[in-house]
Structure formats: C-alpha cells, structure tokens
Design a protein around this motif. Structure first.
Motif, PDB file in Angstrom:
ATOM      1  N   TYR A  59      -7.282   6.290   4.857  1.00 15.53           N
ATOM      2  CA  TYR A  59      -7.193   4.962   4.243  1.00 15.53           C
ATOM      3  C   TYR A  59      -8.001   3.947   5.042  1.00 15.53           C
ATOM      4  CZ  TYR A  59      -5.222   0.351   3.232  1.00 15.53           C
ATOM      5  OH  TYR A  59      -5.074  -0.986   2.936  1.00 15.53           O
ATOM      6  N   SER A  75      -3.978   5.159   8.133  1.00 12.13           N
ATOM      7  CA  SER A  75      -5.431   5.335   8.135  1.00 12.13           C
ATOM      8  C   SER A  75      -5.830   6.611   8.861  1.00 12.13           C
ATOM      9  CB  SER A  75      -6.104   4.128   8.795  1.00 12.13           C
ATOM     10  OG  SER A  75      -5.868   2.939   8.072  1.00 12.13           O
ATOM     11  N   PRO A 121      -8.529  -0.136   5.138  1.00 13.24           N
ATOM     12  CA  PRO A 121      -8.064  -1.415   4.586  1.00 13.24           C
ATOM     13  C   PRO A 121      -9.147  -2.213   3.876  1.00 13.24           C
ATOM     14  CG  PRO A 121      -7.184  -1.069   6.785  1.00 13.24           C
ATOM     15  CD  PRO A 121      -8.198   0.013   6.565  1.00 13.24           C
ATOM     16  N   ILE A 176       0.844  -1.192   0.000  1.00 17.20           N
ATOM     17  CA  ILE A 176       0.000   0.000   0.000  1.00 17.20           C
ATOM     18  C   ILE A 176       0.887   1.253   0.000  1.00 17.20           C
ATOM     19  CG2 ILE A 176      -1.983  -1.083   1.141  1.00 17.20           C
ATOM     20  CD1 ILE A 176      -1.021   0.138   3.777  1.00 17.20           C
ATOM     21  N   VAL A 204       0.322   1.026   9.397  1.00 20.17           N
ATOM     22  CA  VAL A 204      -0.936   1.042   8.647  1.00 20.17           C
ATOM     23  C   VAL A 204      -2.001   1.806   9.422  1.00 20.17           C
ATOM     24  CG1 VAL A 204      -2.778  -0.382   7.680  1.00 20.17           C
ATOM     25  CG2 VAL A 204      -0.394  -1.088   7.414  1.00 20.17           C
ATOM     26  N   ASP A 223      -6.762   3.896  -0.810  1.00 18.49           N
ATOM     27  CA  ASP A 223      -5.296   3.930  -0.730  1.00 18.49           C
ATOM     28  C   ASP A 223      -4.772   4.976  -1.711  1.00 18.49           C
ATOM     29  OD1 ASP A 223      -2.616   3.392  -0.368  1.00 18.49           O
ATOM     30  OD2 ASP A 223      -2.648   1.480  -1.457  1.00 18.49           O
TER      31      ASP A 223
END
Length: 257
Positions: free
Chosen positions: A91, A86, A93, A51, A82, A99
C-alpha cells in the motif's frame, strides 16, 4: 456515522504454513466459557475507517489485548499500523488504488520475519493456523493465546447495529459485503446461540458462534515471545520449540521461493 473499511483478501494456503494442530495445548478441551468483561483490551481503529488496513490493525490490537491480559498496555499509533500495512501489502498512501487489503498468512509471515515496529521497538509474532470450523480449537487459541486472529466474509446484513447473527434482516450471504480481519476475544459458552466478543473497528462487537461458523474463512493463533500471558494454556517448552521451528521453516521456504 462510523465509517468502516474492509481489507482481508480471500484465505490462501502457503507451502510449510505453520499449523497449531501438533501442539500439546491443542489436544485439550477448551474452557466451557471465557468471559473477560473485567478486562478492557482497548482496541483501536488505526485508520480502518479510512483504508483497508484491517490485517495490520488486527496484529496491533492483538498486541494490545495480550498486554491488557497482563494488566498493562502498549501504545500503537495510526502511523504504526499504516506503515506496517504498507510494508506487508505494498500500500502506498500517495496512491489510493494501492489500497487493496492483505492476505492474512502473508501479512503474518512478514510480521514474523521483519517485525511489527512501534516507537519503542519491534515485536515478532510466532503464529500458526487452525481449522476455522473447529470451535474447540478457536476457543483454545482465545484462552491460551489471548485472541484468535480471524478472516471472515461479512454479509451486507452485518452492516446494521446489534448482535451479529445469521437471521438478521437483509442479505446474509457470506461475502456479500466483503472480507475482513478481526479478533475473537471471549465467549459466553460454546453452543451456537452463545455469544462471542469480536474486536474490530476500535470497539467490541457481539456475535453468535452460529454467525462465526457462517462467516469464517480462516483462523490463526499468535503468540509474542517478548510477552508472556498469565494462562495455564499458554504454549511453553516443546510447544514453543515446535512453533518456533515451524515458523522458521515457513520463512526459509518463503525466502527461497
């Protein structure tokens, strides 16, 4: 084959964006060379092969590089990186279309306001922007703050292995590959042909200063008040006070908007 994702949106400027130009340390001449082959900053990939979380990964690896300079290390998990990606960009998942990468100044502002959260606690950076074409300023940030946090426009020619330079085979047009966030860790000198070490995609990538000048679109310095670098160029006293005040003013304005 190593997969590599990008994720740095075009550089933007915000109202009251903190700048390092007024700090005392920025009035000095940078060390002529800064080679750190004896220190391993141990950069991590942290899902940047899957990503476009490079703006988050850059902060995580800055923490790790700062710790390495003080002879210890900080654990950062892929989940940590991650999660902050976010928090700082929206973002999700569960939605691959979300993304979309991040704007560095916004990502840094959120880290300063909300913290970069790891299992053992949160870290709150103080940061400021420098002129991306001021090589002395970039070198001062590297020498005094551990690394320079950069936004670059990568070219298709940068996809092939080897030292990044501006005369490699293929398309060398800045941005023809896309925008990316990475760290500048050390340098062999300050001339165009001298090499720098970049921390990106979990490894060290060599490049020339000529390449940096061609690809760079923004440059920032970060310090971590919870950590102190063993360097005579590290901001102290009035510089820390100024940086703290500028960051507070920026965050106050961001909240008001």
């Amino acid at each position: 084959m190593m997969y590599r994702k990008l994720g740095c949106k075009p550089a933007e400027t915000r109202i009251n964006q903190p700048r390092l130009s007024g700090l005392r340390i920025m009035g000095r001449r940078a060390p002529a060379r800064l080679v750190r082959d004896h220190i391993d900053p141990d950069p991590l990939m942290l899902a940047n092969d899957q990503i476009g979380d490079c703006t988050s990964v850059g902060i995580a690896n800055h923490l790790r590089a700062t710790a390495a300079l003080a002879d210890y290390q900080i654990d950062v998990s892929t989940g940590d990186a991650v999660r902050f990606y976010s928090e700082s960009t929206g973002y999700n998942p569960a939605n691959p279309d979300s993304d979309q990468g991040g704007v560095e100044v916004d990502v840094l502002g959120i880290a300063g306001r909300d913290g970069y959260h790891l299992d053992h606690g949160a870290y709150y950076p103080l940061w400021g922007t420098i002129d991306p074409q001021d090589r002395n300023a970039i070198a001062l940030v590297v020498a005094g703050m551990g690394c320079a946090y950069l936004g670059v426009q990568l070219a298709v020619a940068d996809q092939t292995p080897g030292v990044w330079d501006t005369d490699r085979s293929g398309d060398n047009t800045p941005g023809s590959w896309g925008g990316h966030c990475l760290l500048l860790w050390d340098y062999t000198g300050l001339a165009d042909d001298d090499q720098v070490t970049l921390l990106t995609w979990g490894t060290k990538q060599k490049a020339t200063w000529r390449w940096v000048r061609s690809r760079i679109m923004e440059a920032h310095g970060l310090i971590w008040p919870q950590m102190i670098l063993p360097s005579g160029l590290y901001p102290t006293g009035p510089d820390i006070d100024r940086l703290r005040a500028d960051n507070a003013a920026f965050l106050a304005g961001a909240v008001a908007q």
